[in-house]
Write a protein that holds these residues in place. Structure first.
Motif, short mmCIF file in Angstrom:
data_model
loop_
_atom_site.label_atom_id
_atom_site.label_comp_id
_atom_site.label_asym_id
_atom_site.label_seq_id
_atom_site.Cartn_x
_atom_site.Cartn_y
_atom_site.Cartn_z
N MET A 265 19.51 47.69 53.73
CA MET A 265 18.06 47.54 53.55
C MET A 265 17.75 46.69 52.33
N TYR A 266 18.40 47.01 51.19
CA TYR A 266 18.12 46.26 49.96
C TYR A 266 18.62 44.82 50.07
N ALA A 267 19.83 44.63 50.63
CA ALA A 267 20.39 43.29 50.74
C ALA A 267 19.57 42.42 51.68
N LYS A 268 19.14 42.98 52.78
CA LYS A 268 18.36 42.22 53.76
C LYS A 268 17.02 41.79 53.19
N ASN A 269 16.45 42.62 52.31
CA ASN A 269 15.16 42.33 51.71
C ASN A 269 15.27 41.53 50.42
N GLY A 270 16.47 41.09 50.08
CA GLY A 270 16.65 40.21 48.93
C GLY A 270 16.83 40.91 47.60
N SER A 271 16.85 42.25 47.61
CA SER A 271 17.07 42.99 46.37
C SER A 271 18.58 43.15 46.16
N ILE A 272 19.22 42.02 45.85
CA ILE A 272 20.68 41.95 45.83
C ILE A 272 21.29 42.81 44.72
N LEU A 273 20.66 42.82 43.55
CA LEU A 273 21.21 43.60 42.43
C LEU A 273 21.25 45.08 42.77
N MET A 274 20.16 45.59 43.37
CA MET A 274 20.13 47.00 43.74
C MET A 274 21.15 47.30 44.84
N ALA A 275 21.24 46.38 45.80
CA ALA A 275 22.22 46.57 46.88
C ALA A 275 23.63 46.64 46.32
N ARG A 276 23.94 45.72 45.39
CA ARG A 276 25.29 45.70 44.81
C ARG A 276 25.56 46.93 43.96
N LYS A 277 24.53 47.41 43.25
CA LYS A 277 24.68 48.62 42.44
C LYS A 277 25.05 49.82 43.34
N LEU A 278 24.31 49.96 44.44
CA LEU A 278 24.59 51.07 45.36
C LEU A 278 25.96 50.91 46.00
N PHE A 279 26.29 49.66 46.35
CA PHE A 279 27.60 49.39 46.96
C PHE A 279 28.73 49.82 46.01
N ASP A 280 28.62 49.43 44.75
CA ASP A 280 29.66 49.74 43.77
C ASP A 280 29.75 51.24 43.50
N GLU A 281 28.64 51.96 43.65
CA GLU A 281 28.63 53.40 43.38
C GLU A 281 29.21 54.23 44.53
N MET A 282 29.33 53.63 45.71
CA MET A 282 29.81 54.39 46.86
C MET A 282 31.29 54.73 46.72
N SER A 283 31.61 55.99 46.90
CA SER A 283 33.01 56.43 46.79
C SER A 283 33.80 56.10 48.04
N GLU A 284 33.10 55.94 49.14
CA GLU A 284 33.76 55.61 50.42
C GLU A 284 32.93 54.55 51.13
N ARG A 285 33.61 53.54 51.65
CA ARG A 285 32.92 52.47 52.37
C ARG A 285 33.66 52.19 53.67
N ASN A 286 32.91 51.85 54.70
CA ASN A 286 33.55 51.40 55.93
C ASN A 286 33.31 49.90 56.10
N VAL A 287 33.78 49.32 57.20
CA VAL A 287 33.67 47.88 57.39
C VAL A 287 32.21 47.43 57.48
N VAL A 288 31.34 48.31 57.99
CA VAL A 288 29.91 47.97 58.09
C VAL A 288 29.31 47.85 56.69
N THR A 289 29.74 48.70 55.76
CA THR A 289 29.26 48.63 54.38
C THR A 289 29.62 47.29 53.75
N TRP A 290 30.90 46.93 53.88
CA TRP A 290 31.37 45.66 53.32
C TRP A 290 30.60 44.50 53.95
N ASN A 291 30.43 44.54 55.27
CA ASN A 291 29.73 43.46 55.97
C ASN A 291 28.29 43.32 55.50
#
Length: 467
Positions: A265-291
Motif C-alpha cells: 500500500m505504501y510503496a504503490k502510493n509513493g510513500s517509499i520511505l515508510m514502505a522500506r521502514k516496514l519492510f526492514d522491520e518485518m521478521s519474516e518475508r515471503n516472495v510477495v513481500t520482496w516483490n
C-alpha cells in the motif's frame, strides 16, 4: 504417533477377545496419527461389527478422507460399503476430492439417490465450482439448488455463493446475494470486500468497508489485507494510513500477510520511505513481500535501490525470485536505460533461475531496447518470442520508433498492429504524425486518404479529474 498409553491400549485391545465399545473406536479413529493406526481401527470395527454403526463408521471414514496422512481411495471403499450413507458422509467425500469435477459428480449422485443436501453441503460444492476454469454457470446452477432447499438466507451458504460469484467476476450477483442476508457475519462482509478488491473495484471495496465499520463490525486480518490492497490500487494513501493507525491502536498482530499488504500500500502510493521502514522491520518475508518492495522502488524511479534489494533477495536465500520479481527488476532497468544490466537479468531468468520469460518480460526488454534507440534489436526480439506479439508490445515499439524518428520500423509495426486491429486509429495517427514531422507530406495525404476510405475514425478524447 499416538500417545504411549493409547498405543499400549490399542495393542492390548487388539489381542483381546472383548470387543471395543463404539465410543472407544470413534476416539481412536479421531486421534490416529498414521494410516497404519487407522487401518487397525478399521479392522477392529469390522471384526466387532461396529462398521455398521453409522456414527463410528463416519468418524473412521472422515479420518481416512480428510487427514493429512489419509487415503482417499480407502475412504471411498469404506463409503461404498456403508448401507445408505448419511449426508455427513456425502459432504465429507465431496469436500475431500482433489478434482472439482469429482465433487460435482458426487453431488449429482447424492441427489439421484434422494439424499437431501444441507447447509454444509453447498459451501463444499461451491468451493469445487469456483475451482473450475469457467465457474459462473456451475455457481448459478448450485444457486438454484440453494433456493430450492430454502438455504439462501444461511450466512455460511451465502458466503460460498458470494465467493463463487466473485471468483467468476459476477459482482452484481455476488452483491445481490450479500444484500439479501439480513444478519451478516464478519466472514460474509470480508468475502464481499475481498471480491471487490480482487476484481479491481476499489471504490466499492472501500465504501463497503466503511459500511461494515458503521455496522459495528471490527475487521479481521483478511478484511484489513483486502482493504489495504484496495487503498494501494485506488491511490487512497490517507485511508491506508488510518487503517495502519487502527491496527496499531488495536494491537493487531502484523504477520507476513498484513505486513506485505502495508508495504504494498505504501510503496504503490509513493510513500517509499515508510514502505522500506516496514519492510526492514518485518521478521519474516515471503516472495510477495520482496516483490512489493522491489516493484515499488522501480516504479518510483529508485533504480539503484531496486537492483540492490534484488541482489539482497538472492543473497538472503530464504525466498526464490519468481516471474513478478523480474518484471520489477526489468522495469527498474527501463527507467534508468540500463540495457546491459537488463539483458543480463533477462537471460538469467531461464539460465540461472529456471523461469521461462513471459510476454510481459519481453515487453520490458522491447521497451528498454526501444528507449535506448536499439529499434532493430527490439524488433528482432519480438520476432523471437514464442507467442505472437499483442498490440501493447507493438505499441511500445511504435512509440520508440516515433521518439527516434524511424519511419521504416514504424511502418512495419503499424502494419502488424492493423493486422490485429484493422480499425486501430491510434496506429494510423502515430504514423501520420511521424510522416509530418519528417516533412513527408505526400505520405501524410496518402495515409489520411486510406483512413477515410476505410472509415477509420479518431476516437474522441476524454479526461478524468479526480475530486
Amino acid at each position: 504417533m499416538l500417545p504411549p498409553k493409547l498405543q499400549s491400549f490399542l495393542k492390548h485391545r487388539t489381542l483381546s477377545t472383548v470387543p471395543f465399545p463404539p465410543l472407544t473406536l470413534t476416539f481412536l479413529a479421531d486421534n490416529s496419527t498414521t494410516i497404519e493406526h487407522l487401518k487397525q481401527v478399521h479392522a477392529q470395527m469390522i471384526v466387532s461389527s461396529r462398521i455398521n454403526d453409522h456414527f463410528a463408521a463416519s468418524r473412521l471414514f472422515s479420518s481416512f478422507a480428510l487427514s493429512p496422512f489419509g487415503n482417499l481411495t480407502h475412504a471411498s471403499r469404506i463409503f461404498s460399503s456403508i448401507h445408505e450413507p448419511n449426508s455427513f458422509m456425502w459432504n465429507t467425500l465431496i469436500r475431500a476430492q482433489q478434482q472439482p469435477h469429482n465433487s460435482i459428480s458426487l453431488y449429482i449422485s447424492m441427489r439421484r439417490l434422494g439424499v437431501l443436501p444441507g447447509k454444509h453441503t453447498f459451501p463444499f460444492l461451491l468451493k469445487a465450482c469456483f475451482s473450475l476454469s469457467n465457474p459462473l454457470l456451475p455457481c448459478k446452477q448450485v444457486h438454484t439448488h440453494v433456493l430450492k432447499f430454502g438455504l439462501d438466507l444461511d450466512c455460511h451458504v451465502a458466503n460460498g455463493l458470494v465467493r463463487g460469484y466473485s471468483v467468476s467476476g459476477d459482482l452484481v450477483d455476488a452483491r445481490h446475494v450479500f444484500d439479501e442476508i439480513p444478519m451478516k457475519s464478519l466472514s460474509l462482509w470480508t468475502t464481499m470486500i475481498c471480491g471487490y478488491a480482487q476484481n479491481f473495484c476499489h471504490n466499492e471495496a472501500l465504501n463497503l468497508f466503511e459500511g461494515m465499520i458503521v455496522g459495528g463490525f471490527e475487521p479481521n486480518g483478511a478484511t484489513l489485507a483486502s482493504v489495504l490492497s484496495a487503498c494501494a490500487r485506488s491511490g487512497c494513501l490517507e485511508l491506508g494510513e488510518r487503517i495502519h493507525e487502527f491496527m496499531r491502536v488495536k494491537g493487531v498482530e502484523v504477520g507476513v500477510i498484513l505486513g506485505t499488504a502495508l508495504v504494498y500500500m505504501y510503496a504503490k502510493n509513493g510513500s517509499i520511505l515508510m514502505a522500506r521502514k516496514l519492510f526492514d522491520e518485518m521478521s519474516e518475508r515471503n516472495v510477495v513481500t520482496w516483490n512489493a518492495m522491489i516493484c515499488g522502488l522501480a516504479s518510483h524511479g529508485h533504480v539503484e535501490n531496486a537492483l540492490s534489494l534484488f541482489e539482497s533477495m538472492k543473497k538472503d536465500g530464504t525466498v526464490v525470485p519468481n516471474d513478478v520479481t523480474f518484471i520489477g527488476v526489468l522495469s527498474a532497468c527501463c527507467h534508468a536505460g540500463l540495457i546491459g544490466v537488463g539483458h543480463k537479468v533477462f537471460c538469467s531468468m531461464k539460465d540461472v533461475h529456471g523461469i521461462e520469460p513471459k510476454i510481459e518480460h519481453y515487453g520490458c526488454m522491447v521497451d528498454l531496447l526501444g528507449r535506448g534507440g536499439k529499434l532493430l534489436e527490439a524488433e528482432e526480439m519480438i520476432k523471437r518470442m514464442p507467442w505472437k506479439p499483442d498490440v501493447v508490445i507493438l505499441g511500445s515499439l511504435l512509440a520508440a520508433s516515433k521518439n527516434n524518428g524511424n519511419t521504416e520500423v514504424a511502418e512495419r509495426v503499424v502494419k502488424e498492429i492493423l493486422t490485429l486491429e484493422p480499425h486501430n486509429h491510434g496506429a494510423h495517427v502515430a504514423l501520420s504524425n511521424m510522416y509530418a514531422e519528417a516533412g513527408q507530406w505526400q505520405e501524410v495525404l496518402r495515409l489520411r486518404k486510406t483512413m477515410k476510405e476505410e472509415k477509420v475514425k479518431k476516437a474522441p478524447g476524454w479526461s478524468l479529474v479526480a475530486t
